[in-house]
Design a protein around this motif. Structure first.
Motif, PDB file in Angstrom:
ATOM      1  N   PRO A 196       0.806  -1.226   0.000  1.00  0.00           N
ATOM      2  CA  PRO A 196       0.000   0.000   0.000  1.00  0.00           C
ATOM      3  C   PRO A 196       0.837   1.273   0.000  1.00  0.00           C
ATOM      4  CG  PRO A 196       0.164  -0.872   2.218  1.00  0.00           C
ATOM      5  CD  PRO A 196       0.858  -1.866   1.321  1.00  0.00           C
ATOM      6  N   TRP A 197       0.213   2.348  -0.436  1.00  0.00           N
ATOM      7  CA  TRP A 197       0.770   3.683  -0.298  1.00  0.00           C
ATOM      8  C   TRP A 197       0.206   4.340   0.954  1.00  0.00           C
ATOM      9  CZ3 TRP A 197       4.652   6.018  -2.707  1.00  0.00           C
ATOM     10  CH2 TRP A 197       5.026   5.613  -3.992  1.00  0.00           C
ATOM     11  N   HIS A 198       1.077   4.985   1.728  1.00  0.00           N
ATOM     12  CA  HIS A 198       0.639   5.868   2.803  1.00  0.00           C
ATOM     13  C   HIS A 198       1.068   7.282   2.434  1.00  0.00           C
ATOM     14  CE1 HIS A 198       0.079   2.100   4.978  1.00  0.00           C
ATOM     15  NE2 HIS A 198      -0.690   2.780   5.819  1.00  0.00           N
ATOM     16  N   CYS A 199       0.169   8.221   2.596  1.00  0.00           N
ATOM     17  CA  CYS A 199       0.404   9.611   2.199  1.00  0.00           C
ATOM     18  C   CYS A 199       0.597  10.490   3.428  1.00  0.00           C
ATOM     19  CB  CYS A 199      -0.774  10.134   1.377  1.00  0.00           C
ATOM     20  SG  CYS A 199      -1.158   9.139  -0.080  1.00  0.00           S
ATOM     21  N   ILE A 200       1.505  11.443   3.312  1.00  0.00           N
ATOM     22  CA  ILE A 200       1.799  12.362   4.404  1.00  0.00           C
ATOM     23  C   ILE A 200       1.531  13.785   3.944  1.00  0.00           C
ATOM     24  CG2 ILE A 200       3.591  13.281   5.935  1.00  0.00           C
ATOM     25  CD1 ILE A 200       4.986  10.601   5.776  1.00  0.00           C
ATOM     26  N   ARG A 201       0.734  14.504   4.684  1.00  0.00           N
ATOM     27  CA  ARG A 201       0.485  15.922   4.404  1.00  0.00           C
ATOM     28  C   ARG A 201       1.670  16.697   4.972  1.00  0.00           C
ATOM     29  NH1 ARG A 201      -5.780  17.028   5.768  1.00  0.00           N
ATOM     30  NH2 ARG A 201      -5.423  18.736   4.271  1.00  0.00           N
ATOM     31  N   ALA A 202       2.549  17.187   4.086  1.00  0.00           N
ATOM     32  CA  ALA A 202       3.889  17.604   4.491  1.00  0.00           C
ATOM     33  C   ALA A 202       4.131  19.110   4.416  1.00  0.00           C
ATOM     34  CB  ALA A 202       4.927  16.867   3.635  1.00  0.00           C
ATOM     35  N   ASP A 203       3.076  19.917   4.421  1.00  0.00           N
ATOM     36  CA  ASP A 203       3.287  21.367   4.400  1.00  0.00           C
ATOM     37  C   ASP A 203       4.058  21.840   5.636  1.00  0.00           C
ATOM     38  OD1 ASP A 203       2.116  21.755   1.975  1.00  0.00           O
ATOM     39  OD2 ASP A 203       0.508  23.062   2.685  1.00  0.00           O
ATOM     40  N   HIS A 204       3.865  21.151   6.751  1.00  0.00           N
ATOM     41  CA  HIS A 204       4.587  21.485   7.979  1.00  0.00           C
ATOM     42  C   HIS A 204       5.626  20.386   8.218  1.00  0.00           C
ATOM     43  CE1 HIS A 204       1.742  24.704   8.703  1.00  0.00           C
ATOM     44  NE2 HIS A 204       0.768  23.843   8.469  1.00  0.00           N
ATOM     45  N   LYS A 205       6.886  20.765   8.141  1.00  0.00           N
ATOM     46  CA  LYS A 205       7.966  19.779   8.083  1.00  0.00           C
ATOM     47  C   LYS A 205       8.066  18.901   9.326  1.00  0.00           C
ATOM     48  CE  LYS A 205      10.944  22.435   4.938  1.00  0.00           C
ATOM     49  NZ  LYS A 205      12.274  23.068   4.774  1.00  0.00           N
ATOM     50  N   LYS A 206       8.025  19.507  10.502  1.00  0.00           N
ATOM     51  CA  LYS A 206       8.264  18.730  11.719  1.00  0.00           C
ATOM     52  C   LYS A 206       7.202  17.655  11.963  1.00  0.00           C
ATOM     53  CE  LYS A 206      11.148  22.193  14.025  1.00  0.00           C
ATOM     54  NZ  LYS A 206      11.286  23.110  15.192  1.00  0.00           N
ATOM     55  N   PRO A 207       5.920  18.007  11.918  1.00  0.00           N
ATOM     56  CA  PRO A 207       4.912  16.947  12.073  1.00  0.00           C
ATOM     57  C   PRO A 207       5.011  15.873  10.995  1.00  0.00           C
ATOM     58  CG  PRO A 207       3.917  19.110  12.363  1.00  0.00           C
ATOM     59  CD  PRO A 207       5.297  19.342  11.838  1.00  0.00           C
ATOM     60  N   ALA A 208       5.378  16.283   9.776  1.00  0.00           N
ATOM     61  CA  ALA A 208       5.509  15.312   8.687  1.00  0.00           C
ATOM     62  C   ALA A 208       6.646  14.332   8.961  1.00  0.00           C
ATOM     63  CB  ALA A 208       5.736  16.039   7.364  1.00  0.00           C
ATOM     64  N   ARG A 209       7.769  14.851   9.458  1.00  0.00           N
ATOM     65  CA  ARG A 209       8.893  13.968   9.771  1.00  0.00           C
ATOM     66  C   ARG A 209       8.529  12.987  10.883  1.00  0.00           C
ATOM     67  NH1 ARG A 209      13.003  19.067  10.102  1.00  0.00           N
ATOM     68  NH2 ARG A 209      13.266  19.428   7.847  1.00  0.00           N
ATOM     69  N   ILE A 210       7.870  13.480  11.904  1.00  0.00           N
ATOM     70  CA  ILE A 210       7.462  12.615  13.007  1.00  0.00           C
ATOM     71  C   ILE A 210       6.520  11.533  12.502  1.00  0.00           C
ATOM     72  CG2 ILE A 210       6.174  12.521  15.175  1.00  0.00           C
ATOM     73  CD1 ILE A 210       9.024  13.720  15.402  1.00  0.00           C
ATOM     74  N   ALA A 211       5.569  11.918  11.663  1.00  0.00           N
ATOM     75  CA  ALA A 211       4.627  10.942  11.121  1.00  0.00           C
ATOM     76  C   ALA A 211       5.345   9.875  10.301  1.00  0.00           C
ATOM     77  CB  ALA A 211       3.578  11.655  10.264  1.00  0.00           C
ATOM     78  N   ALA A 212       6.310  10.295   9.487  1.00  0.00           N
ATOM     79  CA  ALA A 212       7.048   9.340   8.654  1.00  0.00           C
ATOM     80  C   ALA A 212       7.829   8.347   9.505  1.00  0.00           C
ATOM     81  CB  ALA A 212       7.990  10.085   7.714  1.00  0.00           C
ATOM     82  N   LEU A 213       8.557   8.849  10.499  1.00  0.00           N
ATOM     83  CA  LEU A 213       9.344   7.964  11.355  1.00  0.00           C
ATOM     84  C   LEU A 213       8.435   7.045  12.167  1.00  0.00           C
ATOM     85  CD1 LEU A 213      11.606   9.943  10.500  1.00  0.00           C
ATOM     86  CD2 LEU A 213      12.548   9.704  12.801  1.00  0.00           C
ATOM     87  N   ALA A 214       7.336   7.583  12.667  1.00  0.00           N
ATOM     88  CA  ALA A 214       6.410   6.760  13.444  1.00  0.00           C
ATOM     89  C   ALA A 214       5.820   5.641  12.596  1.00  0.00           C
ATOM     90  CB  ALA A 214       5.294   7.635  14.025  1.00  0.00           C
ATOM     91  N   HIS A 215       5.515   5.953  11.351  1.00  0.00           N
ATOM     92  CA  HIS A 215       4.962   4.930  10.460  1.00  0.00           C
ATOM     93  C   HIS A 215       5.998   3.847  10.158  1.00  0.00           C
ATOM     94  CE1 HIS A 215       2.562   3.113   7.328  1.00  0.00           C
ATOM     95  NE2 HIS A 215       3.580   3.224   6.483  1.00  0.00           N
ATOM     96  N   VAL A 216       7.234   4.258   9.908  1.00  0.00           N
ATOM     97  CA  VAL A 216       8.281   3.277   9.628  1.00  0.00           C
ATOM     98  C   VAL A 216       8.483   2.358  10.829  1.00  0.00           C
ATOM     99  CG1 VAL A 216      10.762   2.999   9.232  1.00  0.00           C
ATOM    100  CG2 VAL A 216       9.458   4.646   7.880  1.00  0.00           C
TER     101      VAL A 216
END
Length: 252
Positions: A196-216
């Protein structure tokens, strides 16, 4: 996201990734993490935080240049296969075989027949990787048109970001709608239950990075490690579905 909250969460997730890599060294786990997104979406910054404390011997970041004439004559997936992980390794693809469904489609670097063949074959290629035992994580970092413009403008005026500037930056805004159409087609055709694809709303860098690492961490860490971490904020990271194209979750 307040600075102290970001730093605390980042530290916890980076520690979880270190512990995950230690476990992978013992188990022989093989991991591929694939990051895609428009120019300026934050792939480099996300990867930097992801690998900051990982072993350089067991972690590889792959960002391939445009193919040579020889590579153009090969099976399309062939040059990516050479970079797949061995036991205990994590490979992070900063752009990947999905170049064919993105920039190559928009800029005409491949034919319509080649693009259609790719969209047909990619799910089968990924199925073979997963069935061979590779853990595959696919992330799409999505940003708004306004945010992309601001980031690309900042690149051109910051001497430290000279190496990020490319000829394609100049047309990223001009071809925004074409890139949107290519994104929508790519996600729709290559999102599967197995891969599957998971999408990240990345306009705000810090929350996006946290979301990416948490998902991994949630996807690749042993249960004992993953359960210690909060899941990504669903307002920031979500599983792709067709309605995301029209309901505002993906930038149009």
């Amino acid at each position: 996201m307040k600075k102290h909250v970001y730093e605390s969460r980042l530290h916890a997730l980076q520690l979880a990734l270190v512990e995950t890599q230690l476990a992978a060294a013992k188990s022989g786990e093989r991991v591929v993490i694939l990051l895609e997104g428009r120019d300026g979406a934050g792939k480099d910054g996300t990867i930097k935080r992801m690998v900051e404390h990982l072993s350089t011997r067991s972690t590889r970041i792959v960002a391939l240049p445009k193919p040579s004439d020889r590579e153009r004559s090969q099976w399309y997936f062939q040059r990516y296969v050479a970079h797949l992980p061995a036991a205990g390794e994590i490979v992070i693809l900063n752009r990947s075989w999905y170049n064919r469904a993105g920039v190559e489609t928009v800029m005409g670097f491949s034919t319509a027949t080649e693009q259609e063949s790719f969209l047909r074959d990619a799910p089968d290629f990924e199925r073979m990787l997963i069935e061979s035992g590779i853990r595959l994580v696919k992330l799409w970092l999505d940003i708004s048109r306004e945010e992309q413009k601001a980031r690309l403008d900042a690149r051109r005026t910051d001497p430290l970001k000279q190496l990020k500037v490319s000829d394609l930056d100049a047309v990223a805004q001009e071809r925004w709608d074409d890139y949107s159409a290519a994104r929508d087609r790519m996600l729709s055709r290559t999102h599967t239950a197995l891969s599957p694809w998971h999408c990240i709303r990345a306009d705000h860098k810090k929350p996006a990075r946290i979301a990416a690492l948490a998902h991994v961490v949630a996807r690749i860490a042993p249960d004992a490690i993953a359960h210690e971490q909060d899941l990504p904020d669903p307002k920031i990271l979500f599983l792709f579905d067709q309605s995301a194209i029209t309901d505002g979750r993906l930038a149009c």
